[in-house]
Write a protein that holds these residues in place. Sequence first.
Motif, PDB file in Angstrom:
ATOM      1  N   ALA A  21      53.030  45.112  42.311  1.00  0.00           N
ATOM      2  CA  ALA A  21      53.603  44.774  41.009  1.00  0.00           C
ATOM      3  C   ALA A  21      53.003  43.485  40.457  1.00  0.00           C
ATOM      4  O   ALA A  21      52.810  43.340  39.247  1.00  0.00           O
ATOM      5  CB  ALA A  21      55.120  44.662  41.111  1.00  0.00           C
ATOM      6  N   ARG A  22      52.712  42.544  41.350  1.00  0.00           N
ATOM      7  CA  ARG A  22      52.086  41.283  40.936  1.00  0.00           C
ATOM      8  C   ARG A  22      50.839  41.001  41.775  1.00  0.00           C
ATOM      9  O   ARG A  22      50.546  39.851  42.120  1.00  0.00           O
ATOM     10  CB  ARG A  22      53.099  40.140  41.032  1.00  0.00           C
ATOM     11  N   ALA A  23      50.112  42.044  42.080  1.00  0.00           N
ATOM     12  CA  ALA A  23      48.910  41.889  42.905  1.00  0.00           C
ATOM     13  C   ALA A  23      47.841  41.061  42.201  1.00  0.00           C
ATOM     14  O   ALA A  23      47.056  40.363  42.854  1.00  0.00           O
ATOM     15  CB  ALA A  23      48.341  43.258  43.273  1.00  0.00           C
ATOM     16  N   PHE A  24      47.799  41.113  40.875  1.00  0.00           N
ATOM     17  CA  PHE A  24      46.823  40.292  40.160  1.00  0.00           C
ATOM     18  C   PHE A  24      47.153  38.810  40.303  1.00  0.00           C
ATOM     19  O   PHE A  24      46.254  37.967  40.363  1.00  0.00           O
ATOM     20  CB  PHE A  24      46.757  40.698  38.688  1.00  0.00           C
ATOM     21  N   ASN A  25      48.455  38.475  40.363  1.00  0.00           N
ATOM     22  CA  ASN A  25      48.825  37.091  40.648  1.00  0.00           C
ATOM     23  C   ASN A  25      48.314  36.661  42.015  1.00  0.00           C
ATOM     24  O   ASN A  25      47.822  35.543  42.194  1.00  0.00           O
ATOM     25  CB  ASN A  25      50.348  36.937  40.607  1.00  0.00           C
ATOM     26  N   VAL A  68      42.099  42.371  47.236  1.00  0.00           N
ATOM     27  CA  VAL A  68      43.514  42.511  47.567  1.00  0.00           C
ATOM     28  C   VAL A  68      43.857  43.957  47.926  1.00  0.00           C
ATOM     29  O   VAL A  68      44.633  44.226  48.843  1.00  0.00           O
ATOM     30  CB  VAL A  68      44.388  42.030  46.385  1.00  0.00           C
ATOM     31  N   VAL A  69      43.274  44.898  47.219  1.00  0.00           N
ATOM     32  CA  VAL A  69      43.613  46.321  47.378  1.00  0.00           C
ATOM     33  C   VAL A  69      42.867  46.972  48.539  1.00  0.00           C
ATOM     34  O   VAL A  69      43.356  47.943  49.125  1.00  0.00           O
ATOM     35  CB  VAL A  69      43.314  47.073  46.056  1.00  0.00           C
ATOM     36  N   ARG A  70      41.713  46.425  48.909  1.00  0.00           N
ATOM     37  CA  ARG A  70      40.820  47.082  49.873  1.00  0.00           C
ATOM     38  C   ARG A  70      41.500  47.585  51.145  1.00  0.00           C
ATOM     39  O   ARG A  70      41.191  48.687  51.612  1.00  0.00           O
ATOM     40  CB  ARG A  70      39.658  46.151  50.225  1.00  0.00           C
ATOM     41  N   CYS A  84      50.782  46.931  38.524  1.00  0.00           N
ATOM     42  CA  CYS A  84      51.568  46.866  37.295  1.00  0.00           C
ATOM     43  C   CYS A  84      50.790  46.177  36.178  1.00  0.00           C
ATOM     44  O   CYS A  84      50.149  45.151  36.394  1.00  0.00           O
ATOM     45  CB  CYS A  84      52.875  46.135  37.566  1.00  0.00           C
ATOM     46  N   LEU A  85      50.902  46.740  34.983  1.00  0.00           N
ATOM     47  CA  LEU A  85      50.260  46.172  33.802  1.00  0.00           C
ATOM     48  C   LEU A  85      51.244  45.435  32.908  1.00  0.00           C
ATOM     49  O   LEU A  85      50.840  44.699  32.014  1.00  0.00           O
ATOM     50  CB  LEU A  85      49.596  47.288  32.983  1.00  0.00           C
ATOM     51  N   SER A  86      52.545  45.649  33.128  1.00  0.00           N
ATOM     52  CA  SER A  86      53.554  45.204  32.167  1.00  0.00           C
ATOM     53  C   SER A  86      54.313  43.959  32.588  1.00  0.00           C
ATOM     54  O   SER A  86      55.328  43.626  31.979  1.00  0.00           O
ATOM     55  CB  SER A  86      54.565  46.341  31.922  1.00  0.00           C
ATOM     56  N   LYS A  87      53.826  43.249  33.601  1.00  0.00           N
ATOM     57  CA  LYS A  87      54.444  41.972  33.973  1.00  0.00           C
ATOM     58  C   LYS A  87      53.539  40.849  33.466  1.00  0.00           C
ATOM     59  O   LYS A  87      53.434  40.648  32.272  1.00  0.00           O
ATOM     60  CB  LYS A  87      54.682  41.918  35.481  1.00  0.00           C
ATOM     61  N   GLY A  88      52.906  40.140  34.375  1.00  0.00           N
ATOM     62  CA  GLY A  88      52.109  39.002  33.951  1.00  0.00           C
ATOM     63  C   GLY A  88      50.951  39.343  33.037  1.00  0.00           C
ATOM     64  O   GLY A  88      50.472  38.488  32.285  1.00  0.00           O
ATOM     65  N   LEU A  89      50.487  40.586  33.077  1.00  0.00           N
ATOM     66  CA  LEU A  89      49.354  40.975  32.238  1.00  0.00           C
ATOM     67  C   LEU A  89      49.770  41.316  30.814  1.00  0.00           C
ATOM     68  O   LEU A  89      48.920  41.478  29.949  1.00  0.00           O
ATOM     69  CB  LEU A  89      48.603  42.154  32.865  1.00  0.00           C
ATOM     70  N   GLY A  90      51.063  41.477  30.575  1.00  0.00           N
ATOM     71  CA  GLY A  90      51.549  41.524  29.202  1.00  0.00           C
ATOM     72  C   GLY A  90      51.545  42.849  28.488  1.00  0.00           C
ATOM     73  O   GLY A  90      51.893  42.901  27.302  1.00  0.00           O
ATOM     74  N   ALA A  91      51.162  43.942  29.134  1.00  0.00           N
ATOM     75  CA  ALA A  91      51.242  45.248  28.479  1.00  0.00           C
ATOM     76  C   ALA A  91      52.713  45.649  28.340  1.00  0.00           C
ATOM     77  O   ALA A  91      53.555  45.254  29.144  1.00  0.00           O
ATOM     78  CB  ALA A  91      50.478  46.295  29.277  1.00  0.00           C
TER      79      ALA A  91
END
Length: 341
Positions: free
Chosen positions: A170-174, A186-188, A196-203
């Motif tokens: 959900a916040r893997a980009f963070n 992170v995903v490897r 998730c696109l709709s939290k910190g990324l703002g979608a």
Amino acid sequence: MKVIDLRSDTVTKPSLEMRRAMAAAEVGDDVYGEDPTVNRLEALTAEMSGTEAALFVPSGTQGNLLALLAHCQRGDEYIAGQQAHNYRYEAGGAAVVGGIQPQPLEFSADGSLDLTLVEQFIKPADSHFARTRLLSLENTQAGKALSPQYLSAAREFADRHQLGLHLDGARAFNAAVFHKQSIADVVRPFDTASLCLSKGLGAPVGSVLCGKKELLADARRWRKMLGGGMRQAGVLAAAGIYALEKNIEGLQRDHEHAELLAEKLKQVPGLAVRREENQTNMVFLDMPIETAEKLKAHLAGKQIHIGTGQTVRLVTHLDLSMDDIERAAREMIEFFAKGKK
């Protein structure tokens, strides 16, 4: 007066530029695989995450459920954290829809699951037990970014015990920004990952489930069964593309804002402020529920929104500026200075 919402990073709203991208999106029927913007989002996410395939879904909850259904059959079991979103906060979907038994364990202080503890709860091959098939991790967990070393160890552990490995990202980009890694890093280690696109990324809507082609093919069928076939979904996918291309770097600012907020609130005598070394965009305040309710009401009158409970979570995000953080901190400090607790 501008509203400052610290309840969650789910409250972010699409920017004018993102809305323009949505309005201009070329669309088709995604259930037929004919929406070019959805196809572009899935291809972009698969490329960025280094995975074989990707599937656009309406929510992180559905992304997690599709992964569990793809990994497990009825009577199987997945191991997750006691406070993990896909155990505690997703309405028991795995058990209700898939007949999949959860085995929750307590998280360690850093947001990881102790693999020695996990090993103790893997069921033996015996007809008395559910079959343990999957280990599910969460990154970030309560804002804590799991270390790259731990993720590598989890992969080795899963292979040794013949388990699938899923990431609630959900916040893997963070987490990626915190550790100065790519999202692929992170995903490897994982077989599947819900991003998730709709939290910190703002979608405004959506997540992308990434992973191995075979698992994603099963997930696509489950998506249709659960009502996730969204037809002309390109208007939503366009927001996701914009988020991935424009908003990842801004997560570092959110982390800095959370650090600033924590440092200012630590000035309040007797206020328990929790922020760990691996925390990203969250700050936690411990206080009696009665105090939390009074604080919430006080701040609401100042157009500042927070949650409540014995632990109050404050979450920074792209809709908040440095001035907003300063103002929120100032109002909270004033509340406690006046003895309203």
